[in-house]
Scaffold this active site. Sequence first.
Site, mmCIF file in Angstrom:
data_model
loop_
_atom_site.group_PDB
_atom_site.id
_atom_site.type_symbol
_atom_site.label_atom_id
_atom_site.label_comp_id
_atom_site.label_asym_id
_atom_site.label_seq_id
_atom_site.Cartn_x
_atom_site.Cartn_y
_atom_site.Cartn_z
ATOM 1 N N SER A 1 0.812 -1.310 0.093
ATOM 2 C CA SER A 1 -0.121 0.022 -0.197
ATOM 3 C C SER A 1 0.743 1.306 -0.066
ATOM 4 O O SER A 1 0.629 2.275 -0.607
ATOM 5 C CB SER A 1 -0.812 0.139 1.384
ATOM 6 O OG SER A 1 -1.763 -1.138 1.132
ATOM 7 N N THR A 2 2.103 1.535 0.633
ATOM 8 C CA THR A 2 2.779 2.601 0.753
ATOM 9 C C THR A 2 4.166 2.406 0.353
ATOM 10 O O THR A 2 4.759 1.302 0.315
ATOM 11 C CB THR A 2 2.835 2.965 2.147
ATOM 12 O OG1 THR A 2 3.584 2.032 3.020
ATOM 13 C CG2 THR A 2 1.366 3.443 2.654
#
Length: 181
Positions: free
Chosen positions: A10-11
């Site tokens: 996600s990041t």
Amino acid sequence: MARIGYARVSTVDQDADIQIDKLKTEGCEVIRTEKVSGASRAGRVELETIIQFLRPGDELVVTRLDRLGRDTRDVLNVVHECEQRGAYVTVLDPHVSTRGEMGHVILTVLGMVAQMERRFIKERQREGIVRAKEEGRYKGGKRRLDHEAIRTMKANGLSPSEIAKQVGCSRMQVYRVLSAG
């Protein structure tokens, strides 16, 4: 018939090495990776690329269903699009495949669980922020990207794709920073 792996985190401060290792172990000839939220399909260029190049008999492999998405509708749409191309979707943990009818039922249930989990995460996050604000400890989220550097790179003629590669983010994040002005 090709086994094509898809890994997602996600990041930008996370890495997909564990997912990639599992996909290699499972015999995936091609593995595409991206760093983008699974909340929706927006900006998930690598996933779209995989789907566009699937041929009949190919298999899209992910380590866990939440890597494919955290929204039930998105997950089911991905499965549907793969099937329209004559391809299958396989989740490694727990092992589920759309090759059998029961796999569809299980994927639907798991998709609903992933969506529910995302809602719980967001709810806990909001509660934590409210509490931190009440106690005067909340300062907002920290910026993960240097917005000024991205704008400078664009001003120097770099394309959003080139900027994304240099900064280590998705093209969609670059577009968001540039549109925010």
